[in-house]
Design an enzyme around this catalytic site. Structure first.
Site, PDB file in Angstrom:
ATOM      1  N   THR A   1      21.861  48.525-131.300  1.00 22.52           N
ATOM      2  CA  THR A   1      21.129  50.029-130.633  1.00 22.52           C
ATOM      3  C   THR A   1      20.072  49.958-131.007  1.00 22.52           C
ATOM      4  O   THR A   1      19.697  50.414-129.528  1.00 22.52           O
ATOM      5  CB  THR A   1      21.121  51.056-132.652  1.00 22.52           C
ATOM      6  OG1 THR A   1      22.895  51.151-132.573  1.00 22.52           O
ATOM      7  CG2 THR A   1      20.200  52.426-132.332  1.00 22.52           C
TER       8      THR A   1
ATOM      9  N   GLY B   1      23.834  56.477-134.348  1.00 17.10           N
ATOM     10  CA  GLY B   1      23.278  54.908-134.336  1.00 17.10           C
ATOM     11  C   GLY B   1      22.675  54.848-135.343  1.00 17.10           C
ATOM     12  O   GLY B   1      21.332  53.485-135.162  1.00 17.10           O
TER      13      GLY B   1
ATOM     14  N   LYS C   1      14.127  48.452-148.784  1.00 11.61           N
ATOM     15  CA  LYS C   1      12.459  49.169-148.879  1.00 11.61           C
ATOM     16  C   LYS C   1      12.158  49.639-149.765  1.00 11.61           C
ATOM     17  O   LYS C   1      10.998  49.325-149.835  1.00 11.61           O
ATOM     18  CB  LYS C   1      12.931  50.654-147.323  1.00 11.61           C
ATOM     19  CG  LYS C   1      13.590  50.058-145.951  1.00 11.61           C
ATOM     20  CD  LYS C   1      14.341  51.630-145.617  1.00 11.61           C
ATOM     21  CE  LYS C   1      15.311  51.614-145.014  1.00 11.61           C
ATOM     22  NZ  LYS C   1      15.913  52.056-143.669  1.00 11.61           N
TER      23      LYS C   1
HETATM   24  P1  NAP Z   1      23.907  46.603-133.978  1.00  6.94           P
HETATM   25  O1  NAP Z   1      23.492  48.263-132.805  1.00  6.94           O
HETATM   26  O2  NAP Z   1      24.701  46.185-134.956  1.00  6.94           O
HETATM   27  O3  NAP Z   1      23.268  44.844-133.143  1.00  6.94           O
HETATM   28  C1  NAP Z   1      23.327  43.764-133.590  1.00  6.94           C
HETATM   29  C2  NAP Z   1      23.170  43.224-132.112  1.00  6.94           C
HETATM   30  O4  NAP Z   1      23.023  41.992-132.750  1.00  6.94           O
HETATM   31  C3  NAP Z   1      24.702  43.049-131.267  1.00  6.94           C
HETATM   32  O5  NAP Z   1      24.093  43.053-130.506  1.00  6.94           O
HETATM   33  C4  NAP Z   1      25.852  41.936-131.282  1.00  6.94           C
HETATM   34  O6  NAP Z   1      25.663  41.252-130.157  1.00  6.94           O
HETATM   35  C5  NAP Z   1      23.506  40.991-132.434  1.00  6.94           C
HETATM   36  N1  NAP Z   1      24.318  40.188-133.398  1.00  6.94           N
HETATM   37  C6  NAP Z   1      25.195  39.987-134.152  1.00  6.94           C
HETATM   38  N2  NAP Z   1      25.218  38.565-134.690  1.00  6.94           N
HETATM   39  C7  NAP Z   1      24.232  37.915-133.619  1.00  6.94           C
HETATM   40  C8  NAP Z   1      24.629  36.663-133.988  1.00  6.94           C
HETATM   41  N3  NAP Z   1      25.364  35.757-134.598  1.00  6.94           N
HETATM   42  N4  NAP Z   1      24.327  35.765-132.516  1.00  6.94           N
HETATM   43  C9  NAP Z   1      23.950  37.138-131.655  1.00  6.94           C
HETATM   44  N5  NAP Z   1      23.589  37.955-131.777  1.00  6.94           N
HETATM   45  C10 NAP Z   1      24.273  38.820-132.961  1.00  6.94           C
HETATM   46  O7  NAP Z   1      22.320  46.474-135.351  1.00  6.94           O
HETATM   47  P2  NAP Z   1      21.466  47.603-134.786  1.00  6.94           P
HETATM   48  O8  NAP Z   1      21.523  48.822-135.344  1.00  6.94           O
HETATM   49  O9  NAP Z   1      20.676  47.310-133.678  1.00  6.94           O
HETATM   50  O10 NAP Z   1      20.375  47.114-136.226  1.00  6.94           O
HETATM   51  C11 NAP Z   1      19.637  45.803-135.627  1.00  6.94           C
HETATM   52  C12 NAP Z   1      19.009  45.988-137.088  1.00  6.94           C
HETATM   53  O11 NAP Z   1      17.928  46.749-136.802  1.00  6.94           O
HETATM   54  C13 NAP Z   1      19.297  45.403-138.441  1.00  6.94           C
HETATM   55  O12 NAP Z   1      18.495  44.506-139.467  1.00  6.94           O
HETATM   56  C14 NAP Z   1      18.839  46.841-138.936  1.00  6.94           C
HETATM   57  O13 NAP Z   1      19.040  46.568-140.315  1.00  6.94           O
HETATM   58  C15 NAP Z   1      18.168  46.694-137.943  1.00  6.94           C
HETATM   59  N6  NAP Z   1      17.671  48.206-138.732  1.00  6.94           N
HETATM   60  C16 NAP Z   1      18.554  49.292-137.491  1.00  6.94           C
HETATM   61  C17 NAP Z   1      17.816  50.683-137.250  1.00  6.94           C
HETATM   62  C18 NAP Z   1      18.549  51.616-136.928  1.00  6.94           C
HETATM   63  O14 NAP Z   1      18.561  52.927-136.759  1.00  6.94           O
HETATM   64  N7  NAP Z   1      19.624  51.324-136.395  1.00  6.94           N
HETATM   65  C19 NAP Z   1      16.702  50.588-138.298  1.00  6.94           C
HETATM   66  C20 NAP Z   1      15.957  49.999-138.612  1.00  6.94           C
HETATM   67  C21 NAP Z   1      16.149  48.642-139.093  1.00  6.94           C
HETATM   68  P3  NAP Z   1      27.052  41.767-129.414  1.00  6.94           P
HETATM   69  O15 NAP Z   1      26.537  43.483-129.512  1.00  6.94           O
HETATM   70  O16 NAP Z   1      27.375  41.251-128.921  1.00  6.94           O
HETATM   71  O17 NAP Z   1      28.236  42.173-130.578  1.00  6.94           O
HETATM   72  N1  HSE Z   2      20.422  52.411-141.465  1.00  2.00           N
HETATM   73  C1  HSE Z   2      18.914  52.727-141.682  1.00  2.00           C
HETATM   74  C2  HSE Z   2      19.132  54.317-142.237  1.00  2.00           C
HETATM   75  C3  HSE Z   2      18.927  52.645-140.296  1.00  2.00           C
HETATM   76  O1  HSE Z   2      20.036  54.939-142.277  1.00  2.00           O
HETATM   77  O2  HSE Z   2      17.892  54.666-142.694  1.00  2.00           O
HETATM   78  C4  HSE Z   2      16.805  52.695-140.128  1.00  2.00           C
HETATM   79  O3  HSE Z   2      16.721  52.068-141.108  1.00  2.00           O
END
Ligand code: NAP
Ligand code: HSE
Length: 442
Positions: free
Chosen positions: A14, A188, A206
């Site tokens: 995402t 997402g 956080k």
């Molecule tokens: P996500 O959609 O689940 O994406 C995770 C990505 O990491 C995927 O592309 C996955 O690969 C890759 N990945 C996971 N394990 C891996 C490994 N061992 N080696 C290589 N690639 C790996 O997660 P996300 O929502 O983008 O979140 C990513 C980070 O940002 C997390 O720490 C989350 O807490 C943080 N975050 C997210 C948000 C939000 O709104 N989503 C907001 C703030 C912070 P594949 O695609 O090939 O499976």
């Molecule tokens: N899962 C988290 C939320 C992503 O809903 O706030 C942002 O850190």
């Protein structure tokens, strides 16, 4: 113009896919603003066959995040998630190799932030994590830089977009908890394991980071009192509104005489307060400090765009930094000078309380409840009695039950718990009582 900044991103989900898209689509604007080109040089994912919205031939692909983190790049961007394994190993490796790091991973920082901040300081590189707290709100920069001359007394806010989205839609659209969570996942907002969101752990991660920045203490996520939103019902939301409140999942940290009180729990906030107006995926963080007074920032708290925006700001800061420049410490103070975290006990918490009870319709019940409250010196601000207790909540459906809602004046948590325990033992309750803390807004 300086040499291009070579970026490696681990994780194209995402957040990562959106970040990659913006780096490519806004390359001219970014080069102008940063004084050098930002180039997405390499990426790492688990499954190379998925479409990531980028030209697969324009980047170098890695299967191993540690190998990417220590390759020929200037900035390693960790967007995989997880507080151990590849996320921890790759960030450690990059920092030790003298490569700047950007991450959105609050779980990782909550557990290993002090160690990682120390590694960054030793190597003279930046560890930037704006995207880890409150999505698109630039709260880390504000706390670390803009408020450097302030002593913070309290920091609180809505720090989880998923939970705020769920509570808003339950109230506005009358949807079930499960329907709202499924929507948040589809959009997402939720973590890979949404239990982190709804059980309050993500907010605690956080808050642990903000507590360290506010009070100069080591990050201590395990010391935070945590309650999630899984027990909040539409009954609570409705009753809160009738009494002039709205329920929000808040993270709150403040200094008390016995230590730092850091807590995450569903909270009653006055309907007229600014924080009650924060709806949907929006987050808000309020800071109370000696010089500035009070301020509150709000903005999108989750989702690809908001989070990529924060990560890109961190990358731009790195692009603009100059070699040999002494960077400020990641946690606002040198990692080795952070003070130990001294926890104030939750039982010493003082505040008002909302209590919702399903009470069997038997003579003496109300008098017994009033007695138990008065035994603990709890004074009541309001009492509402209703004959609409949901049948699903009642243990013994042969007996009629009615709903009793109490709002207390400020009292000790230990007194409330003792009173509720005594009331439960008296045998008048048809269901577990609901207790929600009321937060005083400045
Ligand atoms: P996500 O959609 O689940 O994406 C995770 C990505 O990491 C995927 O592309 C996955 O690969 C890759 N990945 C996971 N394990 C891996 C490994 N061992 N080696 C290589 N690639 C790996 O997660 P996300 O929502 O983008 O979140 C990513 C980070 O940002 C997390 O720490 C989350 O807490 C943080 N975050 C997210 C948000 C939000 O709104 N989503 C907001 C703030 C912070 P594949 O695609 O090939 O499976
Ligand atoms: N899962 C988290 C939320 C992503 O809903 O706030 C942002 O850190």
């Amino acid at each position: 113009m300086d040499k291009p900044l070579k970026i490696g991103i681990a994780g194209l989900g995402t957040v990562g896919a959106e970040l990659a898209r913006i780096i490519n689509s806004k390359s001219n604007m970014l080069a102008e603003r940063c004084g050098r080109a930002l180039v997405l040089k390499s990426v790492c994912v688990r499954d190379r066959s998925k479409d990531r919205g980028i030209d697969p031939n324009s980047v170098e692909w890695f299967d191993d995040a540690v190998a990417l983190a220590t390759s020929d790049i200037d900035v390693y961007v960790e967007l995989m998630g997880g507080d151990e394994g590849p996320a921890l190993e790759s960030v450690r490796a990059a920092l030790k190799a003298g490569i700047h790091v950007v991450t959105a991973n609050k779980a990782l920082l909550a557990k290993h932030g002090v160690e990682l901040a120390g590694l960054a300081e030793n190597s003279g590189v930046l560890l930037n994590y704006e995207a880890a707290v409150a999505g698109g709100i630039p709260i880390i920069k504000v706390m670390r830089e803009s408020l450097a001359g302030n002593d913070v007394t309290r920091v609180y806010g809505i720090m989880n977009g998923t939970c705020n989205y769920i509570l808003t839609r339950m109230e506005d659209d009358g949807l079930s908890f499960e329907e709202c969570l499924a929507d948040a996942q589809r959009l997402g907002y939720a973590e890979a394991d949404p239990a982190f969101d709804i059980e309050g752990d993500d907010t605690a991660h956080k808050l642990a980071i903000l507590t360290s920045l506010s009070f100069g203490t080591k990050i201590a996520a395990d010391e935070i009192y945590v309650e999630g939103i899984t027990k909040i019902t539409t009954e609570d939301i409705r009753a809160a509104k009738d009494l002039g409140y709205r329920i929000k999942l808040l993270g709150v940290a403040c200094r008390t005489d016995s230590g730092i009180e850091s807590r995450v729990h569903p909270t009653m906030v006055p309907l007229a307060s600014p924080i009650a107006q924060i709806s949907g995926v929006t987050n808000a963080v309020a800071i109370e400090a000696d010089v500035v007074g009070s301020l509150m920032m709000s903005g999108p708290g989750a989702g690809g765009g908001a989070t990529a925006s924060a990560a890109l700001g961190d990358i731009a800061d790195i692009a603009k930094s100059r070699p040999g420049h002494q960077h400020g410490p990641a946690l606002g103070r040198p990692a080795e000078r952070l003070e130990p975290y001294v926890r104030a006990k939750m039982r010493q918490h003082e505040g008002g309380y909302f209590i919702r009870m399903s009470v069997f319709d038997r003579s003496g019940a109300m008098a017994a409840i009033a007695t138990r409250m008065s035994e603990q010196d709890i004074s009541l601000e309001s009492i509402v009695q209703r004959r609409d207790t949901p049948r699903s909540e009642v243990k013994n459906t042969d007996l009629d039950a009615q709903t009793l809602i109490l709002i207390t004046h400020e009292t000790h948590e230990s007194a409330i718990r003792a009173a509720l325990e005594a009331i439960s033992k008296d045998g008048y309750l048809a269901a577990e009582p609901q207790m929600i803390r009321i937060e005083e807004m400045g």
